[in-house]
Design a protein around this motif. Structure first.
Motif, PDB file in Angstrom:
ATOM      1  N   GLN A  63       9.577 -25.213  16.185  1.00 35.42           N
ATOM      2  CA  GLN A  63       9.234 -25.004  14.782  1.00 35.42           C
ATOM      3  C   GLN A  63       8.369 -26.138  14.248  1.00 35.42           C
ATOM      4  OE1 GLN A  63      12.575 -23.857  12.260  1.00 35.42           O
ATOM      5  NE2 GLN A  63      13.628 -23.002  14.033  1.00 35.42           N
ATOM      6  N   LEU A  64       8.714 -27.381  14.602  1.00 35.18           N
ATOM      7  CA  LEU A  64       7.896 -28.513  14.177  1.00 35.18           C
ATOM      8  C   LEU A  64       6.506 -28.432  14.797  1.00 35.18           C
ATOM      9  CD1 LEU A  64       7.396 -31.199  12.776  1.00 35.18           C
ATOM     10  CD2 LEU A  64       8.645 -32.336  14.638  1.00 35.18           C
ATOM     11  N   ASN A  65       6.439 -28.062  16.073  1.00 32.87           N
ATOM     12  CA  ASN A  65       5.146 -27.917  16.750  1.00 32.87           C
ATOM     13  C   ASN A  65       4.258 -26.897  16.040  1.00 32.87           C
ATOM     14  OD1 ASN A  65       4.130 -29.426  18.857  1.00 32.87           O
ATOM     15  ND2 ASN A  65       4.717 -27.978  20.453  1.00 32.87           N
ATOM     16  N   GLU A  66       4.848 -25.783  15.648  1.00 35.82           N
ATOM     17  CA  GLU A  66       4.080 -24.741  14.972  1.00 35.82           C
ATOM     18  C   GLU A  66       3.564 -25.229  13.623  1.00 35.82           C
ATOM     19  OE1 GLU A  66       6.805 -21.514  14.872  1.00 35.82           O
ATOM     20  OE2 GLU A  66       6.415 -20.898  16.958  1.00 35.82           O
ATOM     21  N   GLN A  67       4.366 -26.001  12.929  1.00 31.15           N
ATOM     22  CA  GLN A  67       3.927 -26.540  11.639  1.00 31.15           C
ATOM     23  C   GLN A  67       2.826 -27.579  11.818  1.00 31.15           C
ATOM     24  OE1 GLN A  67       7.811 -27.699  10.084  1.00 31.15           O
ATOM     25  NE2 GLN A  67       7.743 -25.990   8.648  1.00 31.15           N
ATOM     26  N   LEU A  68       2.896 -28.352  12.899  1.00 29.12           N
ATOM     27  CA  LEU A  68       1.816 -29.297  13.198  1.00 29.12           C
ATOM     28  C   LEU A  68       0.521 -28.545  13.487  1.00 29.12           C
ATOM     29  CD1 LEU A  68       3.727 -31.817  15.516  1.00 29.12           C
ATOM     30  CD2 LEU A  68       2.933 -32.269  13.188  1.00 29.12           C
ATOM     31  N   ALA A  69       0.632 -27.452  14.243  1.00 32.95           N
ATOM     32  CA  ALA A  69      -0.551 -26.677  14.585  1.00 32.95           C
ATOM     33  C   ALA A  69      -1.202 -26.058  13.349  1.00 32.95           C
ATOM     34  CB  ALA A  69      -0.182 -25.583  15.594  1.00 32.95           C
ATOM     35  N   ARG A  70      -0.374 -25.666  12.374  1.00 28.03           N
ATOM     36  CA  ARG A  70      -0.907 -25.076  11.141  1.00 28.03           C
ATOM     37  C   ARG A  70      -1.235 -26.133  10.090  1.00 28.03           C
ATOM     38  NH1 ARG A  70       3.595 -21.538  11.825  1.00 28.03           N
ATOM     39  NH2 ARG A  70       4.536 -22.413   9.930  1.00 28.03           N
ATOM     40  N   GLN A  71      -1.079 -27.397  10.492  1.00 24.50           N
ATOM     41  CA  GLN A  71      -1.352 -28.536   9.608  1.00 24.50           C
ATOM     42  C   GLN A  71      -0.469 -28.517   8.360  1.00 24.50           C
ATOM     43  OE1 GLN A  71      -5.689 -28.324   9.076  1.00 24.50           O
ATOM     44  NE2 GLN A  71      -5.936 -29.715  10.815  1.00 24.50           N
TER      45      GLN A  71
END
Length: 435
Positions: A63-71
């Motif tokens: 979930q954190l990775n996905e939020q990083l990817a979406r900035q």
């Protein structure tokens, strides 16, 4: 261990009823019988529907990775700590959970030793490993469906830091010590001066007495006359401990062994150790029960999980214990509380770990997303134990009623009734009243 056997298959009976003036209800076709296996048998977790290596993930690191990817989030790089401190903050892992391990039984054995220990941080769902001088940090994150997922994060400044999934950990983290599923390990090995293991135990749980725990780990905290294997390294020191078991115990700091300024704090808190020892095996058993049900398999994993969540085989504390950080107050502060202010995260720390002996992990996504039928059966077993009479406790559960008294069991029933969602319909109990 004496697993509890379900009586009469209560939850598997499908009732066919009639309503006035209507046709009888038709029972659905029974589900395909589960294939019986031994707990020591491997679990084919790569197959559908588990698909450990390829299936979609919803664990906290993903979930954190996905939020990083979406900035939607960013990781801040610190010149001293790299991404460590910000990753802990983003994943809501307390710095006070820090535990120091110097045995060469994990990644980066070349640089881990008593003067440069690896540190582990954790909360209810995520574990993070970091060691000064390493190129990356490691994380283990609990996915509700697929169990423990392993990641690495490079410790160099970059514009777009990302957690990368790693399966090289499975060489050690999917065997007997992790219940034959991708899981977690806590080991206890006394070491030589360089951190090389000499002897010890490959699986530590809350069932192991303290005198067998924490070999290869630093431990800060007081525990009376009880002993443990922490803080011991070097053959001469280990030999001396044979005649002096209290050697290097009851330490409130470890600065005398190495430069602790390289770490976020100079502690390896005893209470955090106790929580880690409980939590790791509980997570492994939860994963095992979930995967078995998804794959149409059944061993005695469910009975093992029930006993473990109820601390029925927990090693007794023979003296009060106390840590050296605010970890204890942080942990208790995270607990779900009933109308009397009671929580499954309330500590005892005098004769046992918790005041109310049912694991707080029943609130986690990992437990709540066990397939519904299996989760219900686990909770049914727990409910039956908490309501059992003294004769049943002795004969069916191999538990002395005086060691798990009725007032404690009633309190647990009430706490769960007010705090667990979703709560099974059968979990009926009188509501707790405020004093």
């Amino acid at each position: 261990m004496k697993p509890h056997l379900l009586t009469s298959g209560i939850l598997l009976i499908l009732l066919v009823g009639f309503t006035r003036g209507e046709e009888p209800l038709v029972a659905p076709k029974p589900a395909k019988p589960l294939k019986q296996i031994d707990f020591r048998d491997p679990v084919p977790y790569g197959l559908k529907p588990v698909e450990y290596g390829t299936g979609p993930l919803t664990d906290p690191v993903t979930q954190l990775n996905e939020q990083l990817a979406r900035q939607k989030r960013e990781l801040k790089f610190d010149p001293d700590w790299g991404y460590l401190r910000d990753v802990l903050r983003q994943l809501e892992i307390p710095e006070s959970s820090q535990l120091m391990v110097y045995s060469k039984t994990a990644l980066n054995p070349r640089i881990i030793n008593p003067e440069n220990p690896r540190v582990v941080y954790f909360n209810d769902d995520v574990y993070l490993g970091w060691v000064p001088g390493a190129k990356s940090m490691e994380l283990a994150s609990l996915d509700p469906v697929r169990g423990t997922i392993f990641y690495e994060l490079e410790l160099k400044a970059t514009a777009r830091p990302r957690f990368v999934r790693s399966e090289r950990c499975l060489a050690c983290h999917a065997g007997d010590s992790s219940s034959r599923v991708p899981g977690l390990l806590v080991r206890s090995f006394v070491t030589d001066d360089h951190g090389r293991p000499i002897s010890g135990y490959s699986q530590i749980t809350h069932d192991k007495p303290l005198e067998k725990r924490w070999g290869g780990w630093y431990v800060t905290g007081t525990h009376g006359e009880m002993t443990h294997l922490g803080n011991l390294f070097g053959r001469e020191t280990i030999a001396e401990s044979k005649t002096n078991p209290a050697l290097r115990t009851n330490l409130t700091h470890v600065d005398q062994f190495f430069d602790t300024s390289k770490y976020l704090n100079p502690h390896s808190d005893l209470v955090a150790h106790l929580i880690l020892d409980h939590q790791v095996q509980a997570h492994n058993l939860i994963t095992r029960v979930s995967m078995e049900h998804q794959l149409g398999l059944e061993s005695d994993a469910r009975q093992r999980l029930v006993r473990y969540l109820l601390f029925l085989d927990e090693a007794r504390l023979t003296a009060p214990v106390k840590g050296t950080t605010d970890y204890q107050s942080w942990f208790s502060g995270q607990g779900k509380r009933d109308s009397r202010g009671r929580s499954l995260k309330d500590f005892d720390l005098k004769t046992r770990l918790f005041q109310y002996r049912l694991s707080y992990l029943i609130y986690t996504d990992s437990f709540n997303q066990i397939p519904a039928a299996a989760r219900t059966r686990v909770l049914q077993d727990i409910y039956e134990f908490l309501n059992a009479d003294d004769n049943a406790l002795t004969k069916e559960w191999d538990v002395d009623p005086q060691n798990f008294p009725r007032p404690e069991r009633t309190a647990i029933l009430q706490i769960v009734a007010e705090t667990l969602q979703p709560l099974p319909d059968f979990w009926k109990t009188s509501p707790a009243r405020k004093p």
